[in-house]
Write a protein that holds these residues in place. Structure first.
Motif, mmCIF file in Angstrom:
data_model
loop_
_atom_site.group_PDB
_atom_site.id
_atom_site.type_symbol
_atom_site.label_atom_id
_atom_site.label_comp_id
_atom_site.label_asym_id
_atom_site.label_seq_id
_atom_site.Cartn_x
_atom_site.Cartn_y
_atom_site.Cartn_z
ATOM 1 N N PRO A 187 -25.796 26.632 71.124
ATOM 2 C CA PRO A 187 -26.100 27.567 72.543
ATOM 3 C C PRO A 187 -27.297 27.290 73.028
ATOM 4 O O PRO A 187 -27.627 27.236 74.351
ATOM 5 C CB PRO A 187 -26.076 29.028 71.805
ATOM 6 N N ALA A 188 -28.322 26.844 72.365
ATOM 7 C CA ALA A 188 -29.821 27.037 72.982
ATOM 8 C C ALA A 188 -29.808 25.254 73.425
ATOM 9 O O ALA A 188 -31.078 25.090 73.879
ATOM 10 C CB ALA A 188 -30.924 27.234 72.012
ATOM 11 N N LYS A 189 -28.930 24.660 73.282
ATOM 12 C CA LYS A 189 -29.065 23.228 73.785
ATOM 13 C C LYS A 189 -29.202 22.980 75.217
ATOM 14 O O LYS A 189 -28.402 24.033 75.928
ATOM 15 C CB LYS A 189 -27.999 22.252 73.223
ATOM 16 N N VAL A 190 -29.334 21.968 75.890
ATOM 17 C CA VAL A 190 -29.580 21.931 77.375
ATOM 18 C C VAL A 190 -27.897 22.037 77.814
ATOM 19 O O VAL A 190 -27.710 22.875 78.952
ATOM 20 C CB VAL A 190 -29.996 20.559 77.935
ATOM 21 N N LEU A 191 -27.005 21.562 77.260
ATOM 22 C CA LEU A 191 -25.638 21.762 77.257
ATOM 23 C C LEU A 191 -25.179 22.711 76.068
ATOM 24 O O LEU A 191 -24.722 21.957 75.211
ATOM 25 C CB LEU A 191 -24.907 20.514 77.530
ATOM 26 N N GLY A 192 -25.154 23.711 76.323
ATOM 27 C CA GLY A 192 -24.691 24.680 75.199
ATOM 28 C C GLY A 192 -23.704 25.634 75.442
ATOM 29 O O GLY A 192 -23.432 26.051 76.500
ATOM 30 N N CYS A 193 -22.824 25.964 74.412
ATOM 31 C CA CYS A 193 -21.614 26.759 74.729
ATOM 32 C C CYS A 193 -21.925 27.966 73.814
ATOM 33 O O CYS A 193 -22.966 28.491 73.736
ATOM 34 C CB CYS A 193 -20.284 25.871 73.847
ATOM 35 N N LEU A 194 -20.906 28.795 73.216
ATOM 36 C CA LEU A 194 -20.855 30.207 72.903
ATOM 37 C C LEU A 194 -20.720 29.928 71.391
ATOM 38 O O LEU A 194 -20.094 31.107 70.932
ATOM 39 C CB LEU A 194 -19.933 30.949 73.520
ATOM 40 N N GLY A 195 -21.113 29.090 70.713
ATOM 41 C CA GLY A 195 -20.987 28.815 69.212
ATOM 42 C C GLY A 195 -21.482 27.373 68.634
ATOM 43 O O GLY A 195 -22.222 26.898 69.426
ATOM 44 N N ASP A 196 -20.890 27.170 67.637
ATOM 45 C CA ASP A 196 -21.157 25.798 67.141
ATOM 46 C C ASP A 196 -20.313 24.793 67.594
ATOM 47 O O ASP A 196 -18.894 25.361 67.584
ATOM 48 C CB ASP A 196 -20.974 25.681 65.461
ATOM 49 N N ALA A 197 -20.676 23.480 68.045
ATOM 50 C CA ALA A 197 -19.728 22.751 68.613
ATOM 51 C C ALA A 197 -20.518 21.372 68.794
ATOM 52 O O ALA A 197 -21.868 21.393 68.741
ATOM 53 C CB ALA A 197 -19.117 22.868 70.020
ATOM 54 N N GLY A 198 -19.843 20.223 68.439
ATOM 55 C CA GLY A 198 -20.662 18.828 68.827
ATOM 56 C C GLY A 198 -19.768 17.911 69.509
ATOM 57 O O GLY A 198 -18.628 18.173 69.408
ATOM 58 N N GLY A 199 -20.349 16.641 69.709
ATOM 59 C CA GLY A 199 -19.670 15.893 70.025
ATOM 60 C C GLY A 199 -20.037 14.122 69.411
ATOM 61 O O GLY A 199 -21.070 14.281 68.792
ATOM 62 N N ILE A 200 -19.330 13.310 69.701
ATOM 63 C CA ILE A 200 -19.672 12.065 69.240
ATOM 64 C C ILE A 200 -19.467 11.019 70.324
ATOM 65 O O ILE A 200 -18.358 11.213 71.198
ATOM 66 C CB ILE A 200 -18.766 11.472 68.061
ATOM 67 N N LEU A 201 -20.339 10.123 70.505
ATOM 68 C CA LEU A 201 -20.279 8.885 71.456
ATOM 69 C C LEU A 201 -20.103 7.698 70.822
ATOM 70 O O LEU A 201 -20.992 7.472 69.624
ATOM 71 C CB LEU A 201 -21.624 8.936 72.358
#
Length: 371
Positions: A187-201
């Motif tokens: 949530p506190a990231k520059v692009l934050g959602c409403l819980g835990d989440a992540g991505g792989i590039l």
């Protein structure tokens, strides 16, 4: 007497500021019944890859899972060493350990808080297989030097880019310099959602398929089981929220850079402080300012004074660098990092903060050093 309150981060506003849009998103996804690995996830993965200018992205449960997954896909053998910065979250090290390797923390540079290329070279042994720089606080490391070391020694590069989506080095996006990278949507990231989440590039097609399989019980994009895997899938509602927020992401970065400029203009004359590079400084880096982390004389006293004046601050990682976790078996010496951790403090940096709030923070910091 406190005249203003400036929280370090206002978590309730994540919901309140876009409440109507979020309610509509939740209703649309829920009404469709598309909760797990449905269109909202596929759309966001495509949008994320396009934004970061990479071939593929995979939505996962969190950024730590992302690191574990790409390391498993690359293939880590027992005893393999991967060099990391000692100034990073414990997750960077633990992901390597969980994947079967050994994390080797090294020192940061003397002039900033990023991994030191010469310290990387000094730490290379016959067991070293890779380098995982952390693109910290929205700033990318000296990737030219790191790539030269990797090429010379035959090492792979992967990135912990959890804090750096949108950051660029010589025009190239964070997360695209090595075999793969993770992004955090906490949530506190520059692009934050409403819980835990992540991505792989990732750019390589074969590696993408391996990672996709691992993140969904070994199943490939066609649903066929190809290997043993795990369950680390991005939730559809979170994906839809991230797609919505990605549309205004460049405006968010612009605002954070404006806040950093105010800090820079108002604090750079204070001799007791060492500031991060400001956005007006022309160079190879385009920073997104996930955090505004500086070094301060009398850091603990400053933090107490700011708290008394209603200003929230944070000392990153609870004030402990990776090499200082002696109970986990680390025994490295990192003098620059140790000096940094005695002085580091993060000031409020987010899109909720007003110009008046930032000026208030600056005034109180200046007042402290005038005492």
């Amino acid at each position: 007497m406190t005249t203003k309150t400036v929280p370090f981060f206002e978590y309730p506003r994540l919901w309140k500021d876009d409440r109507d849009d979020f309610l509509s998103i939740i209703d649309n996804v829920s009404s469709s019944g598309g909760f797990i690995l449905q269109q909202a996830v596929f759309d966001f993965e495509k949008e994320l890859a396009e934004y970061a200018e990479t071939n593929y992205s995979i939505g996962v449960g969190n950024a730590t899972d992302g690191m574990e997954i790409f390391l498993e896909a690359i293939g880590i053998s027992p005893g393999d060493e991967i060099i990391i910065s000692s100034h990073t979250m414990l997750a960077t090290a633990s992901a390597i350990k969980v994947a079967g390797g050994n994390p080797i923390p090294v020192d940061i540079k003397n002039d900033d808080n990023l991994i030191c290329p010469s310290a990387i070279e000094d730490a290379i042994t016959e067991n070293t297989v890779g380098i995982m720089p952390t693109q910290l606080n929205g700033r990318i490391c000296d990737m030219d030097s790191i790539k030269k070391i990797a090429e010379k020694k035959g090492l792979f590069i992967v990135e912990d880019a959890a804090q750096a989506l949108g950051s660029r080095y010589k025009g190239q996006h964070a997360g695209t310099f090595g075999l793969a990278s993770d992004i955090s949507f906490f949530p506190a990231k520059v692009l934050g959602c409403l819980g835990d989440a992540g991505g792989i590039l990732v750019n390589d097609k074969d590696l993408y398929h391996k990672m996709y399989q691992i993140h969904d019980h070994g199943r490939d994009v066609d649903g066929e089981v190809k290997r043993w895997g795990r369950n680390s899938r991005l939730d559809n509602i979170q994906a839809a929220i991230l797609s919505f927020k990605l549309k205004s992401y460049d405006k968010v970065i612009k605002r954070r850079r404006e806040v950093a400029k105010i800090y820079q203009d108002n604090l750079e004359s204070i001799d007791e402080l060492q500031l991060p590079a400001g956005p007006s400084i022309v160079g190879d880096n385009f920073d997104t300012y996930q955090n505004y982390e500086l070094q301060a004389d009398k850091r603990n006293e400053l933090q107490k004074f700011l708290k008394e004046n209603g200003i929230g601050t944070l000392i990153q990682w609870g004030g402990t660098a990776i090499h200082q976790f002696k109970n986990l078996g680390f025994n490295q010496t990192c003098p620059n990092t140790e000096r940094f951790f005695k002085r580091c403090i993060m000031l409020p940096m987010n899109v909720f903060i007003s110009d008046d709030d930032v000026h208030y923070v600056c005034e109180k910091v200046a007042e402290f050093y005038r005492k």
